[in-house]
Motif scaffolding. Structure first.
Motif, PDB file in Angstrom:
ATOM      1  N   UNK A  86       0.847  -1.199   0.000  1.00 15.01           N
ATOM      2  CA  UNK A  86       0.000   0.000   0.000  1.00 15.01           C
ATOM      3  C   UNK A  86       0.873   1.236   0.000  1.00 15.01           C
ATOM      4  N   UNK A  87       0.541   2.189  -0.859  1.00 17.68           N
ATOM      5  CA  UNK A  87       1.298   3.445  -0.895  1.00 17.68           C
ATOM      6  C   UNK A  87       0.478   4.507  -1.603  1.00 17.68           C
ATOM      7  N   UNK A  88       0.987   5.744  -1.534  1.00 18.71           N
ATOM      8  CA  UNK A  88       0.318   6.859  -2.192  1.00 18.71           C
ATOM      9  C   UNK A  88      -0.780   7.459  -1.343  1.00 18.71           C
ATOM     10  N   UNK A  89      -1.404   8.521  -1.873  1.00 20.26           N
ATOM     11  CA  UNK A  89      -2.428   9.257  -1.128  1.00 20.26           C
ATOM     12  C   UNK A  89      -3.595   8.362  -0.739  1.00 20.26           C
ATOM     13  N   UNK A  90      -3.907   7.400  -1.603  1.00 20.75           N
ATOM     14  CA  UNK A  90      -5.070   6.528  -1.345  1.00 20.75           C
ATOM     15  C   UNK A  90      -4.671   5.225  -0.666  1.00 20.75           C
ATOM     16  N   UNK A  91      -3.405   5.107  -0.299  1.00 20.59           N
ATOM     17  CA  UNK A  91      -2.928   3.845   0.295  1.00 20.59           C
ATOM     18  C   UNK A  91      -3.337   2.639  -0.546  1.00 20.59           C
ATOM     19  N   UNK A  92      -3.130   2.766  -1.832  1.00 24.89           N
ATOM     20  CA  UNK A  92      -3.566   1.711  -2.756  1.00 24.89           C
ATOM     21  C   UNK A  92      -2.480   0.652  -2.918  1.00 24.89           C
ATOM     22  N   UNK A  93      -2.892  -0.591  -2.927  1.00 25.50           N
ATOM     23  CA  UNK A  93      -1.981  -1.698  -3.215  1.00 25.50           C
ATOM     24  C   UNK A  93      -2.104  -2.002  -4.714  1.00 25.50           C
ATOM     25  N   UNK A  94      -1.466  -1.154  -5.503  1.00 29.20           N
ATOM     26  CA  UNK A  94      -1.714  -1.169  -6.946  1.00 29.20           C
ATOM     27  C   UNK A  94      -1.257  -2.459  -7.620  1.00 29.20           C
TER      28      UNK A  94
END
Ligand code: SAM
Length: 204
Positions: free
Chosen positions: A80-88
């Motif tokens: 998870x990372x980024x502003x949305x805490x997305x696990x892309x």
């Protein structure tokens, strides 16, 4: 980029643009094959499913010149990372049963680069240890985007770049990826914005 559905990972791949990913620095790849001498080595750190890596191999092949292309990835995603805490990368990891190494390699082969692209499954700083200092013409960083990870990547790969070479990276964006911008500013005060949301440092 929004996540493709799970079955999209199994879709046919014939060229780099068929591969899911976030790549938008092809102009930089084209510049690299013009600037650097034959026999130079280019390393991409963070290859995901191979979109940017296969584009680089495509640009190299179109140049008619001989370069070594290496992609480094844990094949386990960034979490998870980024502003949305997305696990892309999570769906691709899950699709492959805990690794997307098979998909990445399949895509490299499907694009016709089985013998031209070298995939190194490793964490970024550890992979750097396998290269001789001053041996690489261009290292492009696109792995995990938090401050500590980018700083560790810069520290690990900086000595590996030869004089006149490039150390660069993706997502140089204050709003979306403040950790990238802060780490690059702290570690490489001479780095500059490059292309669209890239940074680049030219080694003296
Ligand atoms: C943003 S994606 C790369 C996208 C790719 N360059 C493209 O344009 O299609 C980031 C990748 O970095 C990898 N990664 C994250 N942390 C890493 C690390 N410490 N070492 C190596 N790879 C890492 C993830 O597995 C993921 O595949």
């Amino acid at each position: 980029m929004s996540q493709p559905p799970q079955n999209a990972f199994a879709a046919d791949v014939n060229q780099w643009s068929d591969i899911p990913g976030w790549f938008h620095w092809r102009e930089g790849q084209q510049e690299a094959v013009e600037v650097f001498g034959e026999g130079s080595t280019f390393v991409e750190v963070g290859s995901y499913l191979g979109r940017s890596l296969c584009s680089l191999a495509d640009v190299v092949r179109a140049s008619g010149r001989d370069f070594t292309v290496v992609g480094v990835d844990t094949c386990r995603g960034s979490g998870e990372e980024g502003l949305a805490n997305e696990n892309a990368h999570g769906p691709a990891v899950e699709f492959g049963g805990g690794t997307f190494a098979g998909l990445l390699h399949r895509n490299v082969i499907a694009c016709g680069f089985a013998d031209d692209v070298h995939v190194f499954i490793s964490s970024s700083p550890k992979a750097a240890d396998f290269f001789v200092d001053g041996s690489l013409a261009w290292v492009h960083l696109d792995a995990r985007h938090d401050y500590d990870s980018v700083a560790a990547d810069v520290d690990a790969w900086l000595p590996k770049v030869k004089a006149g070479g490039w150390l660069s990276g993706d997502d140089y964006d204050e709003l979306l990826w403040p950790g990238v911008v802060a780490a690059v500013r702290d570690r490489l005060p001479g780095a500059q914005g490059w292309l669209t949301a890239q940074w680049r440092w030219l080694k003296p």
